[in-house]
Design a protein around this motif. Structure first.
Motif, PDB file in Angstrom:
ATOM      1  N   PRO A  70      15.741   6.455 -37.459  1.00  0.00           N
ATOM      2  CA  PRO A  70      16.032   6.018 -36.082  1.00  0.00           C
ATOM      3  C   PRO A  70      15.609   7.021 -35.011  1.00  0.00           C
ATOM      4  O   PRO A  70      15.628   6.697 -33.829  1.00  0.00           O
ATOM      5  CB  PRO A  70      17.555   5.834 -36.091  1.00  0.00           C
ATOM      6  CG  PRO A  70      18.036   6.724 -37.188  1.00  0.00           C
ATOM      7  CD  PRO A  70      16.963   6.700 -38.234  1.00  0.00           C
ATOM      8  N   THR A  71      15.213   8.220 -35.422  1.00  0.00           N
ATOM      9  CA  THR A  71      14.816   9.242 -34.445  1.00  0.00           C
ATOM     10  C   THR A  71      13.339   9.145 -34.057  1.00  0.00           C
ATOM     11  O   THR A  71      12.881   9.945 -33.232  1.00  0.00           O
ATOM     12  CB  THR A  71      15.068  10.648 -35.015  1.00  0.00           C
ATOM     13  OG1 THR A  71      14.353  10.793 -36.248  1.00  0.00           O
ATOM     14  CG2 THR A  71      16.553  10.869 -35.274  1.00  0.00           C
TER      15      THR A  71
ATOM     16  N   ALA B 158      21.115   2.937 -25.687  1.00  0.00           N
ATOM     17  CA  ALA B 158      20.294   3.709 -26.633  1.00  0.00           C
ATOM     18  C   ALA B 158      19.454   4.716 -25.871  1.00  0.00           C
ATOM     19  O   ALA B 158      19.320   4.651 -24.648  1.00  0.00           O
ATOM     20  CB  ALA B 158      19.398   2.769 -27.433  1.00  0.00           C
ATOM     21  N   LYS B 159      18.877   5.648 -26.601  1.00  0.00           N
ATOM     22  CA  LYS B 159      17.988   6.642 -26.000  1.00  0.00           C
ATOM     23  C   LYS B 159      16.594   6.074 -25.780  1.00  0.00           C
ATOM     24  O   LYS B 159      15.868   6.503 -24.890  1.00  0.00           O
ATOM     25  CB  LYS B 159      17.918   7.876 -26.898  1.00  0.00           C
ATOM     26  CG  LYS B 159      19.226   8.645 -26.986  1.00  0.00           C
ATOM     27  CD  LYS B 159      19.090   9.853 -27.902  1.00  0.00           C
ATOM     28  CE  LYS B 159      20.404  10.630 -27.976  1.00  0.00           C
ATOM     29  NZ  LYS B 159      20.310  11.800 -28.914  1.00  0.00           N
TER      30      LYS B 159
ATOM     31  N   ILE C 133      11.065   0.641 -20.238  1.00  0.00           N
ATOM     32  CA  ILE C 133      11.069   0.276 -21.659  1.00  0.00           C
ATOM     33  C   ILE C 133      10.076   1.201 -22.367  1.00  0.00           C
ATOM     34  O   ILE C 133       8.963   1.411 -21.878  1.00  0.00           O
ATOM     35  CB  ILE C 133      10.657  -1.194 -21.849  1.00  0.00           C
ATOM     36  CG1 ILE C 133      11.707  -2.138 -21.259  1.00  0.00           C
ATOM     37  CG2 ILE C 133      10.413  -1.512 -23.320  1.00  0.00           C
ATOM     38  CD1 ILE C 133      13.016  -2.166 -21.982  1.00  0.00           C
ATOM     39  N   ASP C 134      10.457   1.728 -23.511  1.00  0.00           N
ATOM     40  CA  ASP C 134       9.560   2.647 -24.223  1.00  0.00           C
ATOM     41  C   ASP C 134       8.411   1.906 -24.893  1.00  0.00           C
ATOM     42  O   ASP C 134       7.254   2.341 -24.829  1.00  0.00           O
ATOM     43  CB  ASP C 134      10.358   3.439 -25.260  1.00  0.00           C
ATOM     44  CG  ASP C 134      11.402   4.324 -24.595  1.00  0.00           C
ATOM     45  OD1 ASP C 134      11.030   5.387 -24.084  1.00  0.00           O
ATOM     46  OD2 ASP C 134      12.583   3.927 -24.571  1.00  0.00           O
ATOM     47  N   VAL C 135       8.719   0.787 -25.541  1.00  0.00           N
ATOM     48  CA  VAL C 135       7.686  -0.009 -26.217  1.00  0.00           C
ATOM     49  C   VAL C 135       7.883  -1.473 -25.862  1.00  0.00           C
ATOM     50  O   VAL C 135       8.986  -2.015 -26.010  1.00  0.00           O
ATOM     51  CB  VAL C 135       7.738   0.158 -27.750  1.00  0.00           C
ATOM     52  CG1 VAL C 135       6.601  -0.637 -28.405  1.00  0.00           C
ATOM     53  CG2 VAL C 135       7.658   1.618 -28.154  1.00  0.00           C
ATOM     54  N   TYR C 136       6.818  -2.105 -25.381  1.00  0.00           N
ATOM     55  CA  TYR C 136       6.823  -3.553 -25.161  1.00  0.00           C
ATOM     56  C   TYR C 136       5.947  -4.185 -26.229  1.00  0.00           C
ATOM     57  O   TYR C 136       4.801  -3.774 -26.433  1.00  0.00           O
ATOM     58  CB  TYR C 136       6.280  -3.899 -23.773  1.00  0.00           C
ATOM     59  CG  TYR C 136       5.972  -5.372 -23.605  1.00  0.00           C
ATOM     60  CD1 TYR C 136       6.983  -6.281 -23.326  1.00  0.00           C
ATOM     61  CD2 TYR C 136       4.677  -5.851 -23.774  1.00  0.00           C
ATOM     62  CE1 TYR C 136       6.712  -7.632 -23.198  1.00  0.00           C
ATOM     63  CE2 TYR C 136       4.394  -7.202 -23.640  1.00  0.00           C
ATOM     64  CZ  TYR C 136       5.409  -8.093 -23.360  1.00  0.00           C
ATOM     65  OH  TYR C 136       5.130  -9.426 -23.244  1.00  0.00           O
TER      66      TYR C 136
ATOM     67  N   TRP D   1      21.904  -6.992 -20.410  1.00  0.00           N
ATOM     68  CA  TRP D   1      23.133  -7.102 -21.206  1.00  0.00           C
ATOM     69  C   TRP D   1      23.032  -6.233 -22.452  1.00  0.00           C
ATOM     70  O   TRP D   1      23.983  -5.525 -22.796  1.00  0.00           O
ATOM     71  CB  TRP D   1      23.364  -8.562 -21.602  1.00  0.00           C
ATOM     72  CG  TRP D   1      24.469  -8.713 -22.605  1.00  0.00           C
ATOM     73  CD1 TRP D   1      25.807  -8.817 -22.333  1.00  0.00           C
ATOM     74  CD2 TRP D   1      24.334  -8.724 -24.029  1.00  0.00           C
ATOM     75  NE1 TRP D   1      26.521  -8.914 -23.509  1.00  0.00           N
ATOM     76  CE2 TRP D   1      25.649  -8.851 -24.568  1.00  0.00           C
ATOM     77  CE3 TRP D   1      23.254  -8.643 -24.899  1.00  0.00           C
ATOM     78  CZ2 TRP D   1      25.888  -8.906 -25.935  1.00  0.00           C
ATOM     79  CZ3 TRP D   1      23.495  -8.688 -26.262  1.00  0.00           C
ATOM     80  CH2 TRP D   1      24.797  -8.817 -26.772  1.00  0.00           C
ATOM     81  N   ALA D   2      21.892  -6.286 -23.119  1.00  0.00           N
ATOM     82  CA  ALA D   2      21.712  -5.499 -24.346  1.00  0.00           C
ATOM     83  C   ALA D   2      21.803  -4.005 -24.047  1.00  0.00           C
ATOM     84  O   ALA D   2      22.404  -3.247 -24.815  1.00  0.00           O
ATOM     85  CB  ALA D   2      20.369  -5.836 -24.992  1.00  0.00           C
ATOM     86  N   LYS D   3      21.222  -3.586 -22.942  1.00  0.00           N
ATOM     87  CA  LYS D   3      21.286  -2.171 -22.571  1.00  0.00           C
ATOM     88  C   LYS D   3      22.722  -1.731 -22.295  1.00  0.00           C
ATOM     89  O   LYS D   3      23.123  -0.619 -22.649  1.00  0.00           O
ATOM     90  CB  LYS D   3      20.424  -1.904 -21.330  1.00  0.00           C
ATOM     91  CG  LYS D   3      18.950  -1.712 -21.606  1.00  0.00           C
ATOM     92  CD  LYS D   3      18.245  -1.274 -20.327  1.00  0.00           C
ATOM     93  CE  LYS D   3      16.849  -0.768 -20.607  1.00  0.00           C
ATOM     94  NZ  LYS D   3      16.186  -0.268 -19.381  1.00  0.00           N
ATOM     95  N   ALA D   4      23.494  -2.620 -21.653  1.00  0.00           N
ATOM     96  CA  ALA D   4      24.877  -2.278 -21.338  1.00  0.00           C
ATOM     97  C   ALA D   4      25.770  -2.313 -22.577  1.00  0.00           C
ATOM     98  O   ALA D   4      26.629  -1.449 -22.773  1.00  0.00           O
ATOM     99  CB  ALA D   4      25.413  -3.239 -20.274  1.00  0.00           C
TER     100      ALA D   4
END
Length: 236
Positions: free
Chosen positions: A112-113, A10-11, A61-64, A3-6
């Motif tokens: 944020p980059t 985000a990149k 996921i980039d960071v868990y 849900w959050a992704k939709a």
């Protein structure tokens, strides 16, 4: 998370799972076995294999981050490694405050980059700086998941060398002398390898132990923080 992704695409994505954690507990104690996010009212929790299935469904996921105790271990990372780039967790139990989200999110909002590794290092430092200032014991590290491919071959070579050398007493002494945590079966592998390299009389064991230690410190763990007074031999 889907849900959050939709709702908020985000990149890059960081997923933090919160509450009690026990990673993989050899003793098999009731209630806190192989898992995270325990519900004190219902007794439900996410088992370590379920965590892997959840991340498979969520996608990359980039960071868990595990805002929970005792989760930074290969048994956990192996379950999630195909769907995450970096893992932030603690070898030891976490103090009651857990993550300090204001300290972690403030710098992210300002920049944020930042990439996944920088975000992971920020999470480690925000946590560690908070507890260092309070004088509380802590461990927190960032693991580069791509490097996990080397873990099993190096550990198998190390184990085979120890078995062939037959130095059982030295192995037991190195295990008991290596940095351990609230669950007594949990030991820092790099410290164990360091103790074996220093005590063995066998050149093969020494070489394989040094290879494991060097790999963990220089390749696998991208950033490691631990208070020196209690956990000076924690390598992540």
């Amino acid at each position: 998370t889907n849900w959050a992704k939709a709702a908020y695409p985000a990149k890059k994505y960081m997923l933090v799972v919160w509450n009690h954690g026990s990673g993989w507990d050899k003793n098999g104690r009731q209630r806190i076995t192989k898992g995270i996010s325990y519900d004190d009212e219902t007794g439900n929790h996410i088992t370590t294999p379920q965590l892997g299935l959840a991340l498979k469904e969520i996608g990359k996921i980039d960071v868990y981050g595990a805002d929970a105790c005792l989760m930074q271990m290969p048994e956990v990372i192996y379950e999630i490694k195909d769907n995450v780039s970096y893992v932030v967790s603690s070898e030891e139990t976490e103090p009651g405050d857990g993550y300090t989200y204001n300290d972690m999110l403030g710098p992210l909002v300002a920049k944020p980059t930042m990439d996944a590794e920088e975000m992971g290092k920020l999470a480690v430092d925000a946590y560690s700086n908070h507890y260092a200032a309070l004088g509380e014991g802590y461990t927190q590290s960032l693991v580069k998941v791509a490097a996990m491919e080397q873990f099993l071959p190096l550990m198998n070579d190390f184990a085979d060398a120890m078995v062939a050398a037959g130095e059982k007493l030295l192995v037991k002494k190195a295990i008991s002398g290596s940095q351990n945590y609230a669950v007594s079966d949990n030991h820092d592998i790099a410290h164990f390898a360091e103790l074996m390299a220093a005590s063995t009389q066998n050149p093969a064991v020494k070489a394989k132990a040094e290879a494991v230690g060097s790999y963990i410190v220089n390749s696998l763990v991208a950033h490691n923080r631990a208070d020196a007074s209690n956990y000076g031999d924690s390598h992540g």
